[in-house]
Design a protein around this motif. Structure first.
Motif, PDB file in Angstrom:
ATOM      1  N   LEU A 106      39.952  22.302  34.576  1.00  0.00           N
ATOM      2  CA  LEU A 106      40.757  23.177  35.413  1.00  0.00           C
ATOM      3  C   LEU A 106      39.921  24.360  35.883  1.00  0.00           C
ATOM      4  N   SER A 107      40.299  24.919  37.003  1.00  0.00           N
ATOM      5  CA  SER A 107      39.634  26.144  37.465  1.00  0.00           C
ATOM      6  C   SER A 107      40.609  26.968  38.284  1.00  0.00           C
ATOM      7  N   TRP A 108      40.499  28.283  38.160  1.00  0.00           N
ATOM      8  CA  TRP A 108      41.303  29.217  38.946  1.00  0.00           C
ATOM      9  C   TRP A 108      40.352  30.249  39.546  1.00  0.00           C
ATOM     10  N   ASP A 109      40.499  30.472  40.830  1.00  0.00           N
ATOM     11  CA  ASP A 109      39.688  31.477  41.516  1.00  0.00           C
ATOM     12  C   ASP A 109      40.542  32.698  41.831  1.00  0.00           C
ATOM     13  N   TYR A 110      39.906  33.861  41.766  1.00  0.00           N
ATOM     14  CA  TYR A 110      40.536  35.129  42.153  1.00  0.00           C
ATOM     15  C   TYR A 110      41.803  35.427  41.346  1.00  0.00           C
ATOM     16  N   VAL A 111      41.707  35.315  40.035  1.00  0.00           N
ATOM     17  CA  VAL A 111      42.806  35.753  39.178  1.00  0.00           C
ATOM     18  C   VAL A 111      42.716  37.279  39.098  1.00  0.00           C
ATOM     19  N   PRO A 112      43.685  38.019  39.677  1.00  0.00           N
ATOM     20  CA  PRO A 112      43.536  39.470  39.782  1.00  0.00           C
ATOM     21  C   PRO A 112      44.043  40.215  38.546  1.00  0.00           C
ATOM     22  N   LEU A 113      43.213  41.104  38.027  1.00  0.00           N
ATOM     23  CA  LEU A 113      43.604  42.001  36.941  1.00  0.00           C
ATOM     24  C   LEU A 113      43.176  43.409  37.341  1.00  0.00           C
ATOM     25  N   ASP A 114      44.155  44.330  37.375  1.00  0.00           N
ATOM     26  CA  ASP A 114      43.820  45.678  37.811  1.00  0.00           C
ATOM     27  C   ASP A 114      42.976  46.384  36.759  1.00  0.00           C
ATOM     28  N   GLY A 115      42.029  47.182  37.217  1.00  0.00           N
ATOM     29  CA  GLY A 115      41.118  47.888  36.321  1.00  0.00           C
ATOM     30  C   GLY A 115      41.451  49.352  36.174  1.00  0.00           C
ATOM     31  N   GLU A 116      42.729  49.713  36.292  1.00  0.00           N
ATOM     32  CA  GLU A 116      43.166  51.108  36.215  1.00  0.00           C
ATOM     33  C   GLU A 116      44.227  51.241  35.124  1.00  0.00           C
ATOM     34  N   THR A 117      43.934  52.028  34.086  1.00  0.00           N
ATOM     35  CA  THR A 117      44.859  52.159  32.961  1.00  0.00           C
ATOM     36  C   THR A 117      46.109  52.950  33.333  1.00  0.00           C
ATOM     37  N   ARG A 118      46.055  53.770  34.382  1.00  0.00           N
ATOM     38  CA  ARG A 118      47.214  54.588  34.752  1.00  0.00           C
ATOM     39  C   ARG A 118      48.275  53.800  35.513  1.00  0.00           C
ATOM     40  N   ILE A 119      47.948  52.595  35.917  1.00  0.00           N
ATOM     41  CA  ILE A 119      48.899  51.752  36.634  1.00  0.00           C
ATOM     42  C   ILE A 119      49.390  50.659  35.694  1.00  0.00           C
ATOM     43  N   ASP A 120      50.701  50.500  35.630  1.00  0.00           N
ATOM     44  CA  ASP A 120      51.300  49.507  34.753  1.00  0.00           C
ATOM     45  C   ASP A 120      50.863  48.102  35.172  1.00  0.00           C
ATOM     46  N   ASP A 121      50.323  47.355  34.225  1.00  0.00           N
ATOM     47  CA  ASP A 121      49.848  45.999  34.520  1.00  0.00           C
ATOM     48  C   ASP A 121      50.987  45.113  35.014  1.00  0.00           C
ATOM     49  N   ALA A 122      52.160  45.244  34.391  1.00  0.00           N
ATOM     50  CA  ALA A 122      53.302  44.417  34.784  1.00  0.00           C
ATOM     51  C   ALA A 122      53.730  44.712  36.219  1.00  0.00           C
ATOM     52  N   LEU A 123      53.601  45.982  36.642  1.00  0.00           N
ATOM     53  CA  LEU A 123      53.955  46.358  38.003  1.00  0.00           C
ATOM     54  C   LEU A 123      53.026  45.686  39.002  1.00  0.00           C
ATOM     55  N   MET A 124      51.739  45.663  38.700  1.00  0.00           N
ATOM     56  CA  MET A 124      50.785  45.028  39.599  1.00  0.00           C
ATOM     57  C   MET A 124      50.984  43.510  39.635  1.00  0.00           C
ATOM     58  N   GLU A 125      51.302  42.917  38.503  1.00  0.00           N
ATOM     59  CA  GLU A 125      51.547  41.472  38.486  1.00  0.00           C
ATOM     60  C   GLU A 125      52.817  41.123  39.245  1.00  0.00           C
ATOM     61  N   ALA A 126      53.783  42.061  39.261  1.00  0.00           N
ATOM     62  CA  ALA A 126      55.057  41.802  39.925  1.00  0.00           C
ATOM     63  C   ALA A 126      54.926  41.729  41.442  1.00  0.00           C
ATOM     64  N   ILE A 127      53.893  42.364  42.015  1.00  0.00           N
ATOM     65  CA  ILE A 127      53.735  42.330  43.477  1.00  0.00           C
ATOM     66  C   ILE A 127      52.738  41.248  43.908  1.00  0.00           C
ATOM     67  N   GLU A 128      52.267  40.452  42.976  1.00  0.00           N
ATOM     68  CA  GLU A 128      51.447  39.300  43.343  1.00  0.00           C
ATOM     69  C   GLU A 128      52.358  38.246  43.990  1.00  0.00           C
ATOM     70  N   PRO A 129      51.769  37.279  44.715  1.00  0.00           N
ATOM     71  CA  PRO A 129      50.332  37.061  44.877  1.00  0.00           C
ATOM     72  C   PRO A 129      49.771  37.762  46.112  1.00  0.00           C
ATOM     73  N   PHE A 130      48.455  37.911  46.133  1.00  0.00           N
ATOM     74  CA  PHE A 130      47.733  38.330  47.321  1.00  0.00           C
ATOM     75  C   PHE A 130      47.170  37.077  47.995  1.00  0.00           C
ATOM     76  N   ASP A 131      47.023  37.151  49.296  1.00  0.00           N
ATOM     77  CA  ASP A 131      46.422  36.050  50.044  1.00  0.00           C
ATOM     78  C   ASP A 131      44.915  36.294  50.106  1.00  0.00           C
ATOM     79  N   PHE A 132      44.179  35.607  49.255  1.00  0.00           N
ATOM     80  CA  PHE A 132      42.748  35.859  49.152  1.00  0.00           C
ATOM     81  C   PHE A 132      41.946  35.178  50.261  1.00  0.00           C
ATOM     82  N   ASP A 133      42.631  34.464  51.154  1.00  0.00           N
ATOM     83  CA  ASP A 133      41.933  33.969  52.342  1.00  0.00           C
ATOM     84  C   ASP A 133      41.534  35.138  53.244  1.00  0.00           C
ATOM     85  N   ALA A 134      42.229  36.278  53.061  1.00  0.00           N
ATOM     86  CA  ALA A 134      41.937  37.466  53.868  1.00  0.00           C
ATOM     87  C   ALA A 134      40.910  38.377  53.205  1.00  0.00           C
ATOM     88  N   LEU A 135      40.342  37.957  52.086  1.00  0.00           N
ATOM     89  CA  LEU A 135      39.347  38.757  51.378  1.00  0.00           C
ATOM     90  C   LEU A 135      38.080  38.886  52.221  1.00  0.00           C
TER      91      LEU A 135
END
Length: 385
Positions: A223-252
């Motif tokens: 199996l493989s997964w590309d672009y699994v996003p994890l925020d690198g900011e401790t002041r932002i709730d991880d669950a909040l960032m996961e709740a607004i996923e997914p991002f369209d990484f074709d636009a990266l």
């Protein structure tokens, strides 16, 4: 070199219009494509900007290697080669400003002409602006697609769904604190292997009799997964960032400072090594879902007796992803709203107003008193004839 992106026509500062994906001039009304507009400024119109190959960020490379080691199989050489192939030739970025909050320590990066009057995270006005001297070169980014107006409309609609939303929650003063923030993410590329054995039952009926057939199974897969996003900011709730996923990484796209004017970019305070445990869990959850999904499609019930599935490798890339962000302090507690600046997905927690609950209680109590009095009146009139 000028310290911001200037309009070639009149010299005013350009800002990114998220709706049109163009750099607009508020003075003369001109619009420019960020991809085609270099760092051309007034007085430099006849001189083509010099192309400079950006240096590899060694700290990011070291962090990515640490994650790979945590996964027990490093791919440092492959990661370095991929990063070198992906890095585009860019103009030297103009001077940038870093705002540091004296209350919570947050650090926001923006262009030299975008002002900050309060902290995005804690709301404190105790911000100190200084010229950015440290390296700030993410590998990738996704530009904003939703404008401030769209974000404010989404926030008002979202807040209106709360029955106990405080009165001032959707005030103009509060909505004005909405901030377009490029949140630092580490995008993990994860490779894993499924290796499991067990038994599975197929159940069918012949008349009233239940017939169970038991089979041994073995599952092996890569199996493989590309672009699994994890925020690198401790002041932002991880669950909040996961709740607004997914991002369209074709636009990266490769990081381009020309998409920064008018927005802020947060600095990461968690390295890939710090996020290795979270990335591993996301990968193992993916393995579990894939394994059980394949078994449910074959058997009515199953028993996994041996599971040697594992994460084979992980590598991470540093990217900025667009988020409209709002923090709200109510009764000494912070509440947060976030909107995916690319897809429009919203999430957050709405505070509960005890005043509204108390008002609702007395309104209901008053209505019940009127109904009770009415019923008693009918009963008493009937009793006395």
């Amino acid at each position: 070199m000028a310290d911001t992106i200037k309009c070639p026509n009149c010299g005013s500062n350009l800002t990114l219009n998220a709706d049109t994906q163009m750099l607009d001039c508020p003075n003369c009304g001109s619009s420019f494509d960020p991809k085609e507009l270099g760092s051309i400024t007034v007085g430099e119109l006849e001189q083509k900007p010099q192309q400079v190959e950006p240096a590899q960020d060694q700290s990011q490379q070291a962090a990515a290697q640490a994650v790979a080691q945590a996964a027990a199989q490093t791919q440092a050489d492959a990661t370095q080669q991929a990063a070198e192939q992906a890095a585009p030739a860019q103009e030297a970025a103009p001077e940038q400003t870093e705002f540091v909050c004296n209350s919570c320590g947050a650090k926001l990066v923006t262009d030299a002409h975008t002002a900050a009057t309060f902290c995005t995270f804690c709301g404190s006005p105790a911000l100190v602006g200084k010229r950015l001297t440290e390296s700030f070169q993410p590998q990738y980014m996704i530009p904003f697609k939703y404008s401030r107006k769209s974000a404010e409309e989404a926030f008002i609609k979202w807040a209106g769904k709360g029955k106990w939303t405080p009165f001032g929650f959707v005030s103009k003063a509060n909505v004005a604190k909405m901030t377009g923030l490029y949140v630092p993410f580490w995008l993990f590329n994860i490779k894993a292997s499924i290796d499991a054995k067990g038994t599975g039952d197929k159940v069918h009926y012949r008349g009233d009799d239940e017939i169970i057939e038991t089979f041994d199974f073995e599952r092996k897969a890569n199996l493989s997964w590309d672009y699994v996003p994890l925020d690198g900011e401790t002041r932002i709730d991880d669950a909040l960032m996961e709740a607004i996923e997914p991002f369209d990484f074709d636009a990266l796209i490769p990081y381009d400072y020309r998409y920064l004017p008018g927005f802020y970019a947060d600095r990461y305070d968690q390295s890939p090594q710090d996020l290795a445990a979270r990335a591993t869990k996301r990968g193992m959850d993916g393995i579990d879902k894939a394994l059980k999904g394949s078994l449910k499609g074959t058997y009515d019930r199953f028993n996994i007796k041996q599971n040697l599935s594992r994460i084979d490798s992980m590598e991470a890339n540093y990217a900025l992803l667009p988020v409209w962000f709002l923090s709200y302090k109510y009764r000494n507690k912070f509440y947060y709203f976030a909107m995916n600046g690319q897809t429009g997905e919203v999430a957050g927690t709405i505070p509960v107003s005890p005043v509204k609950k108390t008002m609702f209680f007395f309104i209901v109590l008053g209505i019940l008193a009127v109904i009770t009095r009415f019923i008693l009146g009918l009963v008493m009139r009937g009793f006395w004839g």
